[in-house]
Design an enzyme around this catalytic site. Structure first.
Site, PDB file in Angstrom:
ATOM      1  N   LYS A 199       0.865  -1.189   0.000  1.00 59.56           N
ATOM      2  CA  LYS A 199       0.000   0.000   0.000  1.00 59.56           C
ATOM      3  C   LYS A 199       0.899   1.236   0.000  1.00 59.56           C
ATOM      4  CE  LYS A 199      -3.157   3.130   1.173  1.00 59.56           C
ATOM      5  NZ  LYS A 199      -2.200   4.264   1.297  1.00 59.56           N
ATOM      6  N   GLU A 273       8.400   1.774  11.757  1.00 61.37           N
ATOM      7  CA  GLU A 273       9.493   2.744  11.674  1.00 61.37           C
ATOM      8  C   GLU A 273       8.831   4.102  11.605  1.00 61.37           C
ATOM      9  OE1 GLU A 273      11.670   5.512  10.775  1.00 61.37           O
ATOM     10  OE2 GLU A 273      11.553   4.749   8.732  1.00 61.37           O
ATOM     11  N   CYS A 307      13.018  10.834   7.969  1.00 61.25           N
ATOM     12  CA  CYS A 307      12.709  10.539   9.372  1.00 61.25           C
ATOM     13  C   CYS A 307      13.925  10.723  10.277  1.00 61.25           C
ATOM     14  CB  CYS A 307      12.142   9.134   9.519  1.00 61.25           C
ATOM     15  SG  CYS A 307      13.159   7.851   8.772  1.00 61.25           S
ATOM     16  N   GLU A 404       8.363  16.949  15.515  1.00 62.39           N
ATOM     17  CA  GLU A 404       8.914  16.660  14.193  1.00 62.39           C
ATOM     18  C   GLU A 404       8.254  17.563  13.153  1.00 62.39           C
ATOM     19  OE1 GLU A 404      10.018  12.740  11.579  1.00 62.39           O
ATOM     20  OE2 GLU A 404       8.002  12.828  12.438  1.00 62.39           O
TER      21      GLU A 404
END
Length: 500
Positions: A199, A273, A307, A404
């Protein structure tokens, strides 16, 4: 040639986009969405719709999982030798390289990243990863154990462990490195003998669909790799499907938590993750200009949409002013533009919504008293561009230091002692990565064990190796990609005891 012309000229060379609306890939063929709905894919550099793809729902996911289940149980896949899977994956790697120009162009078109990065990271490094994982197909092993079982006279026991494929895998990937991260999940899953429903992110589905076609050319049986496109509804249906035995997700911490809860409810395996707020620690024996260049690469690479981006930079006070000035200079010199322009260093952010989110973080930082050293504004009137942005005079209480941003925004802060630097670096809910910049090897060896991070680099940042596990601690995830760790996460351990 202007930005729009560059992108539209490349658009005309991509045959995938000439087919009209793009369907899902299920059971070895294109399958139109059950509900008949399609969603647009935009080029973020010029805000142009370049394709329409299936907007899938529960019914489409059910078809894909059923195809993966049939393939998992079929002799065409389950009956293959490990060496056969290895050979297929090596063929897939060859095909990725052979179609590298096309795949890199699709990646740049849908993400906006510079073509050089798409080619080097998503295509070339992606193909290398597939070859690395192909080698694991013939090296998955269990153990024969010395048995201490007591039993009737004359009876002995042989005990061993076997590793077996976990089953159908849901691989849910983000939009920052769509092809590379898809291959991080697909390659080890296939090496282990699993089947996959992939996906991709709603914004970046094109390379995933092309990958499925290349996998069929490589000889993978129908249903071994399926691709379902769409938004959150498709992702949620895939996570909840009882036929999925393992979920491998890369994305935001908030979504990752939700996936973890859903998986635990039915005891499915999962690896996550997630986000990061990675610190760089620059010690005063380091050349400030070299350190600033490393910090710039750590945060501005791929527009900061990484990330592990080094968004918190801690500099020992003696070099603080020099590093701030150098980072501001470097940020101001970076060229924004089309990813198809070889001189471009900063492409657009992925979407209008994400640009607005990054701008909101910057505005809040200014309101809280952070000093804007460079950038801070939208980069162009059209396209989702954000200037590389440097803040000084920030502190741990500020939103910009804690949250973040996932964009080209960095905070630079001073420290006096190594103990203080370690404390500041660890003062985060995240723990994905960190880097230490110093020429004092003895000191580095004392600092690295104290950092709460799954990955620690020294005098570099954002460098990956296929053999080196990748993942974080705290709110940055659960489990590891890459290396032997990935193989272990796509297998189940079976204990066997034989009396004789």
């Amino acid at each position: 040639m202007n930005l729009s012309s560059l992108n539209q000229d490349r658009l005309r060379t991509l045959s995938l986009l000439d087919r009209g609306p793009l369907a899902n890939w299920i059971g070895g063929e294109s399958v139109a969405p059950v509900g008949g709905r399609y969603s647009p894919v935009r080029d973020p550099a010029i805000e142009l719709v370049v394709a329409e793809v299936a907007d899938s729902d529960v019914a489409d996911v059910a078809l894909a999982v059923a195809a993966a289940q049939r393939a998992f149980q079929s002799a065409e896949w389950a009956g293959l030798r490990p060496a056969d899977r290895e050979r297929m994956l090596c063929r897939l790697a060859d095909l990725i390289e052979a179609h590298g120009d096309e795949l890199a162009a699709l990646e740049t078109l849908e993400t906006g990243k510079p073509l050089s990065i798409a080619r080097a990271i998503d295509v070339d490094a992606g193909a290398e990863h597939v070859r690395y994982m192909a080698g694991w197909a013939t090296k998955i092993e269990g153990s024969t154990l010395a048995s201490s079982i007591g039993g009737p006279p004359g009876v002995a026991y042989q005990t061993s462990t076997w590793r077996e494929p976990v089953g159908v895998v849901a691989a849910i990937v983000p939009w920052n490195f769509p092809l590379a991260i898809a291959l991080w999940k697909v390659a080890p899953a296939l090496a282990c003998g699993c089947t996959v429903v992939l996906k991709p992110a709603q914004e970046t589905p094109l390379t995933a669909l092309r990958l499925a076609e290349l996998a069929q050319l490589a000889g993978l049986p129908a249903g071994v790799l399926n691709v379902v496109t769409g938004g959150p509804a498709a992702g949620a249906a895939l996570v909840a499907h009882t036929g999925v035995r393992k979920i491998s997700f890369t994305g935001s911490t908030a979504v990752g938590r939700s996936i973890g809860h859903s998986a635990l409810d039915r005891m499915a395996r999962f690896s996550l993750e997630l986000g990061g707020k990675s610190p760089l620690i620059i010690l005063d024996d380091m050349d400030p200009w070299r350190a600033a260049q490393g910090a710039a690469m750590g945060i501005f690479f791929n527009q900061g949409q990484v990330c592990t981006a080094g968004s918190r930079v801690y500099v020992q006070r003696r070099h603080y002013g020099a590093v701030v000035e150098a980072l501001g200079t470097l940020a101001g010199q970076m060229k924004l533009g089309s990813g198809f322009d070889p001189e471009t260093q900063i492409g657009p952010l992925i979407s209008a919504r994400h640009l607005q989110r990054v701008q909101a973080h910057v505005a809040q930082a200014c309101e809280e008293g952070a000093q804007l050293v460079a950038g801070g504004q939208r980069g162009r009137d059209s396209g989702f561009f954000m200037q590389p942005t440097v803040f000084a005079n920030t502190h741990a209480g500020m939103h910009i230091v804690r949250e973040e941003v996932f964009g080209p925004v960095v905070c630079v802060m001073p420290f006096d002692t190594v103990d203080e630097a370690v404390s500041l670096a660890n003062a985060s809910d995240y723990g994905l990565a960190a880097s230490v910049w110093s020429n004092d090897l003895s000191l580095v060896h004392r600092v690295v064990p104290r950092l709460q991070a799954g990955i620690v680099w020294v005098n570099t940042h954002n460098m990956l190796d296929n053999n080196l596990p990748f993942g974080g601690v705290k709110q940055s995830g659960y489990g590891r990609d890459l290396g032997r760790s990935a193989i272990e996460q796509f297998t189940e351990l079976k204990s066997v005891c034989i009396a004789y």
